[in-house]
Design an enzyme around this catalytic site. Structure first.
Site, PDB file in Angstrom:
ATOM      1  N   GLU A 128       8.088  13.660  -2.730  1.00  0.00           N
ATOM      2  CA  GLU A 128       8.275  14.927  -3.439  1.00  0.00           C
ATOM      3  C   GLU A 128       9.672  15.447  -3.157  1.00  0.00           C
ATOM      4  O   GLU A 128      10.231  15.175  -2.091  1.00  0.00           O
ATOM      5  CB  GLU A 128       7.291  16.004  -2.955  1.00  0.00           C
ATOM      6  CG  GLU A 128       5.860  15.821  -3.352  1.00  0.00           C
ATOM      7  CD  GLU A 128       5.006  16.989  -2.846  1.00  0.00           C
ATOM      8  OE1 GLU A 128       5.270  18.152  -3.267  1.00  0.00           O
ATOM      9  OE2 GLU A 128       4.115  16.749  -2.038  1.00  0.00           O
ATOM     10  N   GLU A 158      17.207   9.571  -3.367  1.00  0.00           N
ATOM     11  CA  GLU A 158      16.028  10.347  -3.011  1.00  0.00           C
ATOM     12  C   GLU A 158      15.654  11.428  -4.017  1.00  0.00           C
ATOM     13  O   GLU A 158      14.497  11.814  -4.095  1.00  0.00           O
ATOM     14  CB  GLU A 158      16.212  10.995  -1.636  1.00  0.00           C
ATOM     15  CG  GLU A 158      16.281   9.968  -0.523  1.00  0.00           C
ATOM     16  CD  GLU A 158      16.401  10.575   0.856  1.00  0.00           C
ATOM     17  OE1 GLU A 158      16.489  11.823   0.968  1.00  0.00           O
ATOM     18  OE2 GLU A 158      16.411   9.800   1.827  1.00  0.00           O
ATOM     19  N   GLU A 197      22.646   8.659  -0.915  1.00  0.00           N
ATOM     20  CA  GLU A 197      21.313   9.038  -0.452  1.00  0.00           C
ATOM     21  C   GLU A 197      20.700  10.134  -1.324  1.00  0.00           C
ATOM     22  O   GLU A 197      19.516  10.103  -1.617  1.00  0.00           O
ATOM     23  CB  GLU A 197      21.356   9.480   1.009  1.00  0.00           C
ATOM     24  CG  GLU A 197      21.489   8.348   1.988  1.00  0.00           C
ATOM     25  CD  GLU A 197      20.240   7.482   2.112  1.00  0.00           C
ATOM     26  OE1 GLU A 197      19.137   7.900   1.675  1.00  0.00           O
ATOM     27  OE2 GLU A 197      20.360   6.372   2.659  1.00  0.00           O
ATOM     28  N   ASP A 236      15.374  12.918  18.448  1.00  0.00           N
ATOM     29  CA  ASP A 236      13.934  12.764  18.257  1.00  0.00           C
ATOM     30  C   ASP A 236      13.544  11.755  17.184  1.00  0.00           C
ATOM     31  O   ASP A 236      12.370  11.624  16.862  1.00  0.00           O
ATOM     32  CB  ASP A 236      13.292  14.123  17.954  1.00  0.00           C
ATOM     33  CG  ASP A 236      13.740  14.720  16.634  1.00  0.00           C
ATOM     34  OD1 ASP A 236      14.885  14.451  16.204  1.00  0.00           O
ATOM     35  OD2 ASP A 236      12.956  15.468  16.025  1.00  0.00           O
TER      36      ASP A 236
END
Length: 188
Positions: A144, A98, A94, A116
């Protein structure tokens, strides 16, 4: 069916296609989705995800989300574990996807609940890691990637579990003679 038993309102067995029913399994205190045709038990369990703490001095790397949920909000480099991965492998994959950085996982920072995320209930496994190689650049689902000083973090953090990690980091960094140590008994 209760929301905790069937939050996605599943109706059919993924094995044989028959209707699912809700009932208690002999010794358990929780209702489960059951297929009475093939005896399949449809467990609705949290999904493991992994996040990575990458520090550069007193700055932490955050990723701005390119897609929903929580598009344009900030989070740690993170993602869901694949079926054939360890948590450490997920952290490495990951982070590369990213941020374009190669990392070495150092140690477990902690495990946090993620209630959540609108997609699933998450169990977030957080590692501290070191940057080994690569040129910092957004990729995959990041628009970003920025190193923020711990005392100047953005307000729009995407998930409560990520905010909890950042709060712990800020708290630990503000204590004069302490490094950021995940297993410090004084933090309990």
């Amino acid at each position: 069916m209760t929301s905790s038993t069937n939050p996605n309102n599943y109706q059919f067995c993924p094995r044989c296609g028959h209707h699912l029913t809700t009932k208690y399994i002999s010794h358990e205190k929780t209702q489960r989705l059951i297929c009475e045709n093939c005896s399949f038990i449809f467990y609705i369990n949290p999904v493991p995800a992994v996040a990575v703490i990458l520090m550069n001095d007193n700055n932490i790397l955050l990723v701005k989300r390119k897609y929903e949920p929580r598009k344009n909000m900030w989070c740690l480099p993170a993602g869901f574990m694949e079926f054939n991965e360890t948590a450490e492998q997920t952290a490495i994959r990951e982070t590369k996807e990213e941020t374009n950085l190669d990392i070495q996982v150092d140690q477990l920072f902690g495990v946090f609940p993620g209630f959540d995320d609108p997609r699933v209930h998450v169990v977030l496994i957080v590692f501290q890691a070191k940057i080994m190689n690569g040129n910092l650049a957004p990729g995959d689902d990041a628009s970003e990637v920025v190193f923020f000083p711990l005392n100047q973090l953005p307000n729009d953090i995407a998930f409560a579990s990520h905010q909890q990690v950042l709060n712990l980091l800020v708290q630990r960094a503000s204590e004069p003679s302490r490094e950021i140590n995940p297993r410090d008994p004084h933090d309990s």
